[in-house]
Design a protein around this motif. Structure first.
Motif, PDB file in Angstrom:
ATOM      1  N   GLN A 155       0.826  -1.200   0.000  1.00 24.59           N
ATOM      2  CA  GLN A 155       0.000   0.000   0.000  1.00 24.59           C
ATOM      3  C   GLN A 155       0.866   1.258   0.000  1.00 24.59           C
ATOM      4  O   GLN A 155       0.626   2.200  -0.764  1.00 24.59           O
ATOM      5  N   ARG A 156       1.874   1.267   0.852  1.00 27.35           N
ATOM      6  CA  ARG A 156       2.763   2.419   0.909  1.00 27.35           C
ATOM      7  C   ARG A 156       3.538   2.579  -0.393  1.00 27.35           C
ATOM      8  O   ARG A 156       3.707   3.691  -0.900  1.00 27.35           O
ATOM      9  N   GLN A 159       1.451   4.173  -3.122  1.00 28.59           N
ATOM     10  CA  GLN A 159       1.303   5.618  -2.953  1.00 28.59           C
ATOM     11  C   GLN A 159       2.595   6.348  -3.313  1.00 28.59           C
ATOM     12  O   GLN A 159       2.566   7.380  -3.991  1.00 28.59           O
ATOM     13  N   ARG A 163       3.027   8.920  -6.456  1.00 31.86           N
ATOM     14  CA  ARG A 163       3.379  10.305  -6.135  1.00 31.86           C
ATOM     15  C   ARG A 163       4.615  10.745  -6.912  1.00 31.86           C
ATOM     16  O   ARG A 163       4.653  11.843  -7.470  1.00 31.86           O
ATOM     17  N   ASP A 168      -2.189   9.705  -9.491  1.00 32.80           N
ATOM     18  CA  ASP A 168      -2.955   9.140  -8.390  1.00 32.80           C
ATOM     19  C   ASP A 168      -2.691   7.642  -8.344  1.00 32.80           C
ATOM     20  O   ASP A 168      -2.473   7.019  -9.399  1.00 32.80           O
ATOM     21  N   PRO A 169      -2.708   7.032  -7.153  1.00 33.22           N
ATOM     22  CA  PRO A 169      -2.440   5.591  -7.068  1.00 33.22           C
ATOM     23  C   PRO A 169      -3.319   4.751  -7.988  1.00 33.22           C
ATOM     24  O   PRO A 169      -2.872   3.744  -8.550  1.00 33.22           O
TER      25      PRO A 169
END
Length: 197
Positions: A155-156, A159, A163, A168-169
């Motif tokens: 998840q990290r 992102q 970025r 956007d993810p």
């Protein structure tokens, strides 16, 4: 979704010698990002595109067409960055070949920029994205090697990668040629970029 049935037709150093197509999607990325492996996975064929443990083996514009629609195709571009045994002069020649193809190829509908999901976007990846944007060339980011990223970090990493690419993810498709993660999603996207229903 069934595999995209692809057939290799030609390699070239000059896009003007490639077969004329109505539409094509190009796969770009740094050496060793897994372009050839991903093309093989999309087609569900092990040896369609040549893969190697040595980075930089794809040194030509390699064209594949759809079996059912031979005026539509995929082009595997030489990887940018490290290439074993290649001089700076040779690598500059590859860069010129790629840039000329990307600017002049009228049948090009989308450039898929592959980014290594394990290491994230490199300076070369970001340079490529900036260059494509400055030339108004349609492009999308696909993150490879989803299976190599620890599940606790995914998840990290999603992102962070998005970025750094100024996206956007949800705009980045994460895939794995090894496990098949999201291959159907990418197949649908490729067919849409080729303007197939």
């Amino acid at each position: 979704m069934p595999p995209i049935r692809l057939r290799f037709v030609q390699s070239a150093t000059d896009h003007r010698t490639l077969p004329e197509l109505d539409a094509e999607v190009a796969f770009a990325g740094r050496s060793n990002v897994g372009k050839s492996s991903l093309i093989n996975a999309l087609a569900n064929r092990k040896h369609l595109a040549h893969t190697s443990k040595t980075p930089g083996r794809t040194q030509l514009l390699n064209t594949y067409v759809l079996e059912e629609e031979p005026t539509l195709g995929i082009v595997d571009l030489p990887g940018y960055g490290y290439a074993a045994g290649a001089s700076k002069r040779v690598r500059r020649g590859w860069q010129q070949m790629i840039e000329t193809y990307l600017i002049e190829r009228t049948s090009l509908t989308m450039v898929v920029v592959l980014v290594d999901g394990l290491v994230g976007p490199t300076d070369l990846d970001l340079t490529m994205l900036t260059w494509l944007g400055s030339h108004a060339i349609p492009h999308a980011v696909v993150a490879t090697k989803h299976d190599r990223v620890k599940s606790s970090l995914r998840q990290r990493r999603r992102q962070e990668l998005a970025r750094r690419c100024h996206l956007d993810p949800g705009d980045v498709i994460w895939v794995s040629a090894a496990t098949g993660t999201n291959l159907d999603l990418l197949r649908r996207a490729v067919l849409a970029w080729l303007e197939l229903p």
